[in-house]
Design a protein around this motif. Sequence first.
Motif, mmCIF file in Angstrom:
data_model
loop_
_atom_site.group_PDB
_atom_site.id
_atom_site.type_symbol
_atom_site.label_atom_id
_atom_site.label_comp_id
_atom_site.label_asym_id
_atom_site.label_seq_id
_atom_site.Cartn_x
_atom_site.Cartn_y
_atom_site.Cartn_z
ATOM 1 N N CYS A 45 0.578 -1.306 -0.073
ATOM 2 C CA CYS A 45 -0.462 0.407 0.410
ATOM 3 C C CYS A 45 0.681 1.178 -0.155
ATOM 4 N N VAL A 46 0.598 2.001 -0.905
ATOM 5 C CA VAL A 46 1.592 3.177 -1.661
ATOM 6 C C VAL A 46 0.195 4.343 -0.855
ATOM 7 N N ASN A 47 0.988 5.778 -0.668
ATOM 8 C CA ASN A 47 0.040 6.694 -0.325
ATOM 9 C C ASN A 47 0.145 7.442 -1.877
ATOM 10 N N LYS A 48 -0.938 7.820 -2.175
ATOM 11 C CA LYS A 48 -1.284 8.282 -3.624
ATOM 12 C C LYS A 48 0.206 9.289 -3.861
ATOM 13 N N ASN A 49 0.589 10.923 -2.945
ATOM 14 C CA ASN A 49 1.068 11.496 -3.136
ATOM 15 C C ASN A 49 2.494 11.239 -3.180
ATOM 16 N N LYS A 57 2.925 2.506 -11.499
ATOM 17 C CA LYS A 57 1.353 2.086 -12.220
ATOM 18 C C LYS A 57 2.426 2.574 -13.821
ATOM 19 N N ILE A 58 3.360 3.353 -14.517
ATOM 20 C CA ILE A 58 3.748 3.107 -16.032
ATOM 21 C C ILE A 58 4.939 2.343 -15.865
ATOM 22 N N MET A 119 -4.364 -3.127 -9.115
ATOM 23 C CA MET A 119 -4.656 -2.275 -7.874
ATOM 24 C C MET A 119 -5.833 -2.355 -7.707
ATOM 25 N N LYS A 120 -6.162 -1.784 -6.628
ATOM 26 C CA LYS A 120 -7.203 -0.967 -5.700
ATOM 27 C C LYS A 120 -7.341 0.584 -5.187
ATOM 28 N N GLU A 121 -7.827 1.588 -5.889
ATOM 29 C CA GLU A 121 -7.525 3.098 -5.138
ATOM 30 C C GLU A 121 -8.496 2.960 -4.602
ATOM 31 N N LEU A 122 -7.652 3.288 -2.867
ATOM 32 C CA LEU A 122 -8.728 3.492 -1.882
ATOM 33 C C LEU A 122 -8.396 5.277 -1.964
ATOM 34 N N SER A 123 -8.656 5.506 -0.586
ATOM 35 C CA SER A 123 -9.033 6.596 -0.094
ATOM 36 C C SER A 123 -7.359 7.805 -0.550
ATOM 37 N N LEU A 129 -0.643 -5.654 -6.222
ATOM 38 C CA LEU A 129 -0.632 -6.685 -6.106
ATOM 39 C C LEU A 129 0.250 -6.714 -7.465
ATOM 40 N N GLY A 130 1.141 -7.205 -6.702
ATOM 41 C CA GLY A 130 2.464 -8.247 -7.566
ATOM 42 C C GLY A 130 2.603 -9.739 -7.613
#
Length: 167
Positions: A45-49, A57-58, A119-123, A129-130
């Motif tokens: 799990c990684v912060n979107k910032n 993602k790339i 992947m699942k986008e959370l708040s 998942l890898g």
Amino acid sequence: MDTKALMSLSYGMYVLSTMDGNRPTGCIVNSAIQVSSEPPTIAVCVNKNNWTNACIKIAGSFALSILSEDIKPITIGKFGFFSGKNINKFDEFQYELLDKMPVLKEGICGRIVCKLIGMKELSTHTLFLGEAIAAEQKGEAKPMTYNYYHTVIKGKSPESAPTYQKS
């Protein structure tokens, strides 16, 4: 709600890494677990910032360097409190590419490389998942836990950590 109870959950400490084009980038994470054995699948799990989030993602793959208790604190400081968008965090550390992903060479007890399978986008975070495509055990050092980081090293959590709590 007494959020201190959440600190009783067991966490490890990892440098999550990937490639930003042709250069390595990464950040500290404590939310990584194995979720299945066949095929071996890792959730992180990684912060979107965090710059690392966008780069995974790339790139379509990521690696975990499993930190040991004898890691130099500067490693946690550099990977945990600076943005890979602005600096090359790997410049000061010995690393190598394992299956084309950057992994640390020192202060670790293992390394795992995963291809991104979901992947699942959370708040505030993305759950990646890898599927593990490479893994190496390194030495006999004890893996660092998040509790060890807080109680022995007296480390702090950045606001981007999923376990961050205001003082």
